[in-house]
Enzyme design. Structure first.
Site, PDB file in Angstrom:
ATOM      1  N   GLU A 149       4.958   9.223 -17.980  1.00  0.00           N
ATOM      2  CA  GLU A 149       4.481  10.591 -18.126  1.00  0.00           C
ATOM      3  C   GLU A 149       5.010  11.445 -16.987  1.00  0.00           C
ATOM      4  O   GLU A 149       5.318  10.947 -15.904  1.00  0.00           O
ATOM      5  CB  GLU A 149       2.971  10.599 -18.045  1.00  0.00           C
ATOM      6  CG  GLU A 149       2.598  10.089 -16.662  1.00  0.00           C
ATOM      7  CD  GLU A 149       1.136   9.958 -16.375  1.00  0.00           C
ATOM      8  OE1 GLU A 149       0.333  10.128 -17.294  1.00  0.00           O
ATOM      9  OE2 GLU A 149       0.830   9.690 -15.219  1.00  0.00           O
ATOM     10  N   CYS A 165       4.755  16.652 -11.421  1.00  0.00           N
ATOM     11  CA  CYS A 165       4.372  15.310 -10.988  1.00  0.00           C
ATOM     12  C   CYS A 165       5.227  14.329 -11.792  1.00  0.00           C
ATOM     13  O   CYS A 165       5.241  14.386 -13.021  1.00  0.00           O
ATOM     14  CB  CYS A 165       2.882  15.132 -11.290  1.00  0.00           C
ATOM     15  SG  CYS A 165       2.274  13.481 -11.021  1.00  0.00           S
ATOM     16  N   CYS A 172       2.718  -0.367 -12.644  1.00  0.00           N
ATOM     17  CA  CYS A 172       2.760  -0.498 -11.180  1.00  0.00           C
ATOM     18  C   CYS A 172       2.285  -1.888 -10.792  1.00  0.00           C
ATOM     19  O   CYS A 172       1.347  -2.427 -11.388  1.00  0.00           O
ATOM     20  CB  CYS A 172       1.865   0.558 -10.530  1.00  0.00           C
ATOM     21  SG  CYS A 172       1.937   0.507  -8.723  1.00  0.00           S
ATOM     22  N   CYS A 176      -4.094  -1.467  -7.759  1.00  0.00           N
ATOM     23  CA  CYS A 176      -5.301  -0.756  -7.305  1.00  0.00           C
ATOM     24  C   CYS A 176      -6.327  -0.752  -8.445  1.00  0.00           C
ATOM     25  O   CYS A 176      -5.984  -0.448  -9.589  1.00  0.00           O
ATOM     26  CB  CYS A 176      -4.964   0.672  -6.884  1.00  0.00           C
ATOM     27  SG  CYS A 176      -3.675   0.738  -5.621  1.00  0.00           S
ATOM     28  N   CYS A 179      -7.036   2.410 -10.831  1.00  0.00           N
ATOM     29  CA  CYS A 179      -5.877   3.107 -11.371  1.00  0.00           C
ATOM     30  C   CYS A 179      -5.385   2.451 -12.657  1.00  0.00           C
ATOM     31  O   CYS A 179      -5.168   1.230 -12.701  1.00  0.00           O
ATOM     32  CB  CYS A 179      -4.772   3.094 -10.316  1.00  0.00           C
ATOM     33  SG  CYS A 179      -3.206   3.740 -10.929  1.00  0.00           S
ATOM     34  N   GLY A 221       3.446   4.596 -11.104  1.00  0.00           N
ATOM     35  CA  GLY A 221       4.286   3.760 -10.249  1.00  0.00           C
ATOM     36  C   GLY A 221       4.176   4.036  -8.765  1.00  0.00           C
ATOM     37  O   GLY A 221       3.668   5.059  -8.332  1.00  0.00           O
ATOM     38  N   GLU A 222       4.650   3.047  -8.000  1.00  0.00           N
ATOM     39  CA  GLU A 222       4.675   3.141  -6.536  1.00  0.00           C
ATOM     40  C   GLU A 222       6.131   3.435  -6.130  1.00  0.00           C
ATOM     41  O   GLU A 222       6.992   2.548  -6.186  1.00  0.00           O
ATOM     42  CB  GLU A 222       4.175   1.802  -5.951  1.00  0.00           C
ATOM     43  CG  GLU A 222       4.469   1.579  -4.479  1.00  0.00           C
ATOM     44  CD  GLU A 222       3.985   2.699  -3.569  1.00  0.00           C
ATOM     45  OE1 GLU A 222       2.796   3.028  -3.571  1.00  0.00           O
ATOM     46  OE2 GLU A 222       4.847   3.260  -2.846  1.00  0.00           O
ATOM     47  N   SER A 253       4.512   9.860  -2.639  1.00  0.00           N
ATOM     48  CA  SER A 253       3.159   9.352  -2.406  1.00  0.00           C
ATOM     49  C   SER A 253       3.188   7.834  -2.430  1.00  0.00           C
ATOM     50  O   SER A 253       3.753   7.231  -3.338  1.00  0.00           O
ATOM     51  CB  SER A 253       2.237   9.879  -3.512  1.00  0.00           C
ATOM     52  OG  SER A 253       0.953   9.324  -3.383  1.00  0.00           O
ATOM     53  N   SER A 277      -1.890   7.218   0.195  1.00  0.00           N
ATOM     54  CA  SER A 277      -3.128   6.949  -0.549  1.00  0.00           C
ATOM     55  C   SER A 277      -3.993   6.049   0.322  1.00  0.00           C
ATOM     56  O   SER A 277      -3.747   4.848   0.409  1.00  0.00           O
ATOM     57  CB  SER A 277      -2.796   6.274  -1.881  1.00  0.00           C
ATOM     58  OG  SER A 277      -2.125   7.188  -2.704  1.00  0.00           O
ATOM     59  N   LEU A 278      -4.984   6.635   0.940  1.00  0.00           N
ATOM     60  CA  LEU A 278      -5.790   5.880   1.917  1.00  0.00           C
ATOM     61  C   LEU A 278      -6.977   5.197   1.221  1.00  0.00           C
ATOM     62  O   LEU A 278      -7.091   3.987   1.207  1.00  0.00           O
ATOM     63  CB  LEU A 278      -6.252   6.839   3.025  1.00  0.00           C
ATOM     64  CG  LEU A 278      -6.978   6.213   4.193  1.00  0.00           C
ATOM     65  CD1 LEU A 278      -6.077   5.273   4.980  1.00  0.00           C
ATOM     66  CD2 LEU A 278      -7.527   7.305   5.127  1.00  0.00           C
ATOM     67  N   HIS A 279      -7.864   5.974   0.689  1.00  0.00           N
ATOM     68  CA  HIS A 279      -8.950   5.521  -0.193  1.00  0.00           C
ATOM     69  C   HIS A 279     -10.020   4.638   0.454  1.00  0.00           C
ATOM     70  O   HIS A 279     -11.042   4.367  -0.185  1.00  0.00           O
ATOM     71  CB  HIS A 279      -8.430   4.821  -1.448  1.00  0.00           C
ATOM     72  CG  HIS A 279      -7.401   5.621  -2.205  1.00  0.00           C
ATOM     73  ND1 HIS A 279      -7.415   6.983  -2.292  1.00  0.00           N
ATOM     74  CD2 HIS A 279      -6.314   5.229  -2.916  1.00  0.00           C
ATOM     75  CE1 HIS A 279      -6.385   7.398  -3.016  1.00  0.00           C
ATOM     76  NE2 HIS A 279      -5.706   6.365  -3.396  1.00  0.00           N
ATOM     77  N   ASN A 353     -11.052   9.801 -11.364  1.00  0.00           N
ATOM     78  CA  ASN A 353     -11.041   9.934 -12.823  1.00  0.00           C
ATOM     79  C   ASN A 353     -11.385   8.575 -13.409  1.00  0.00           C
ATOM     80  O   ASN A 353     -10.657   7.614 -13.168  1.00  0.00           O
ATOM     81  CB  ASN A 353      -9.645  10.309 -13.335  1.00  0.00           C
ATOM     82  CG  ASN A 353      -9.213  11.668 -12.848  1.00  0.00           C
ATOM     83  OD1 ASN A 353      -9.963  12.627 -12.930  1.00  0.00           O
ATOM     84  ND2 ASN A 353      -8.003  11.751 -12.329  1.00  0.00           N
ATOM     85  N   CYS A 396      -3.274  10.172 -13.845  1.00  0.00           N
ATOM     86  CA  CYS A 396      -2.247   9.215 -13.429  1.00  0.00           C
ATOM     87  C   CYS A 396      -2.179   8.017 -14.372  1.00  0.00           C
ATOM     88  O   CYS A 396      -3.103   7.249 -14.495  1.00  0.00           O
ATOM     89  CB  CYS A 396      -2.600   8.737 -12.021  1.00  0.00           C
ATOM     90  SG  CYS A 396      -1.596   7.407 -11.428  1.00  0.00           S
TER      91      CYS A 396
END
Ligand code: SAH
Ligand code: SF4
Length: 415
Positions: A149, A165, A172, A176, A179, A221-222, A253, A277-279, A353, A396
């Site tokens: 996407e 984006c 990925c 995570c 995600c 993806g990463e 990112s 991306s800390l989270h 989300n 995402c």
């Protein structure tokens, strides 16, 4: 005696160019760039050359991902004059014309060669959905049937300015837990041509008054797990004879692949924007939701940020997806302030989300505001990303994995 001018040094690839007069250095830099086709930016006072050398790049996967010098070499091999190479690059990347038959100033014989070489669109729009706020999501198909996407997000204040984006992998590998792409796992890498063509396609979907000013690698993806293709796509996206995005407006990112953060900083001299991306702010918490943390813990990650060659007055973006009961306590907010002390950052809070594969959910909005206040009170700049494109399933990784059924889907705006 008047003071002697200090010699200034410009670096291109692994070469240094020295001189005292800026104009002299600039002309030598331009000559070197013409030869080697680095996409460089030379600014004065202090003189700064950003090296984006193809020496550091892996070979292109497809003719669409060739740089002007690579096209020149190719057309010379076909017995054509080198300037045709620049013309072809201009058609593809500046004008967004990928069908050789539409390249009106290119001789027929060359157009036929290009078609034999496979020049054409490496991806296509399978479907497009526009939401009430003009956020547009494109489901993009690739020749092997895989889908990713890309989302076009107009600025709320001025919808003519658009952030795109883009995706860098199909699925990925990072796993995570919050995600959809991570839950699905990695299906395959995207090529450099597929990555950059998302922007070429995106431009065709804009209204005439709109333009893409920012590109963020925050789709599926990463990006740093597909370093070679992403590095070439960064050179292409920012090439002055092509799409010509400002490097300050391209954001990669990452979940925190430390070795590749170092490499990106070195290859692009810190000029590409970095979002982390800390989270979570303690290793035991972060490792539970982001398996990458078991390899590269928070100390490793923050050390990498401290040594990143960040230009003055620029900041990292810290992304923090707020998950109810997991990372949204006062202790977490205080921990974040401690962890990021001395690192130039702005923080984007993203209420999670929901995804179908997980029970995790966002805190309620008053809690999000309280969390934001905790951080701002202690001196961090914090933005809560607004949910965009609610009605187009734009979160995402979620549309491409539609079969798995997102419960609620939305896209968030870059703060
Ligand atoms: N792999 C990269 C970039 C793609 S994900 C990375 O992780 O940084 C882009 C952003 O969306 C990341 O900050 C990611 O953590 C966040 N994200 C993923 N799933 C989400 C979800 N369900 N809700 C909110 N943010 C999510
Ligand atoms: Fe991959 Fe980023 Fe999703 Fe983590 S958040 S699984 S790194 S796409």
């Amino acid at each position: 005696m008047p003071p002697q001018p200090q010699p200034r040094v410009a670096r291109i690839a692994n070469r240094e160019i020295q001189g005292t007069a800026t104009s002299h250095i600039k002309s030598r830099v331009s000559a070197a760039l013409d030869q080697r086709d680095c996409a460089a930016v030379v600014t004065l006072a202090p003189l700064r050359v950003v090296k984006l050398s193809p020496d550091a790049l892996a070979a292109p996967s497809n003719p669409i991902a060739r740089l002007p010098a690579e096209w020149e070499e190719c057309v010379r091999g076909w017995g054509e004059p080198a300037y045709r190479g620049k013309q072809i690059f201009d058609w593809i990347h500046r004008r967004g014309v990928l069908d050789p038959d539409e390249m009106s100033n290119i001789p027929k014989v060359l157009r036929v060669r290009m078609k034999e070489e496979g020049v054409g669109w490496p991806i296509e729009v399978v479907s497009a959905h526009e939401s009430a706020d003009r956020t547009k999501k494109l489901l993009v198909g690739m020749p092997d049937g895989e889908r990713v996407e890309t989302v076009l997000i107009p600025q709320l204040a001025d919808p003519r300015i658009v952030t795109q984006c883009i995706s860098s992998q199909v699925g990925c590998a990072m796993g995570c837990v919050f995600c959809a792409s991570g839950v699905a796992g990695l299906k395959r890498q995207m090529t450099d041509a597929e990555i950059v063509a998302q922007v070429l396609l995106g431009r065709r979907e804009l209204d005439p008054d709109q333009r893409i000013r920012n590109v963020v690698f925050m789709g599926m993806g990463e990006p740093l797990h597909n370093y070679d293709a992403v590095a070439r796509s960064l050179v292409l996206l920012t090439h002055p004879d092509g799409i010509d995005l400002s490097k300050r407006r391209v954001t990669v990112s990452t979940s925190g692949l430390v070795t590749q953060i170092d490499r990106l900083g070195k290859d692009f001299d810190g000029q590409v924007q970095l979002a982390i991306s800390l989270h979570a702010v303690r290793d035991e918490d972060r490792s539970k939701i982001m398996p990458v943390n078991r390899k590269h813990g928070l100390a490793d990650l923050t050390d990498a940020l401290r040594r990143y060659p960040m230009p003055k007055r620029q900041r990292f973006t810290i992304e923090y997806t707020l998950i109810k009961g997991v990372n949204d306590s006062v202790k977490d907010a205080n921990g974040m302030v401690e962890l990021l002390r001395g690192i130039p950052v702005k923080v984007n809070l993203i209420p999670m989300n929901p995804i179908s594969a997980s029970e995790l959910q966002a805190p309620d909005s008053s809690h999000v505001m309280r969390f934001q206040e905790q951080l701002t009170r202690r001196g961090l700049s914090v933005f809560v990303r607004k949910t965009r494109g609610d009605d187009v399933a734009a979160a995402c990784g979620q549309l491409a994995f539609h079969g798995q059924g997102p419960r609620r889907a939305s896209r968030t705006e870059q703060g």
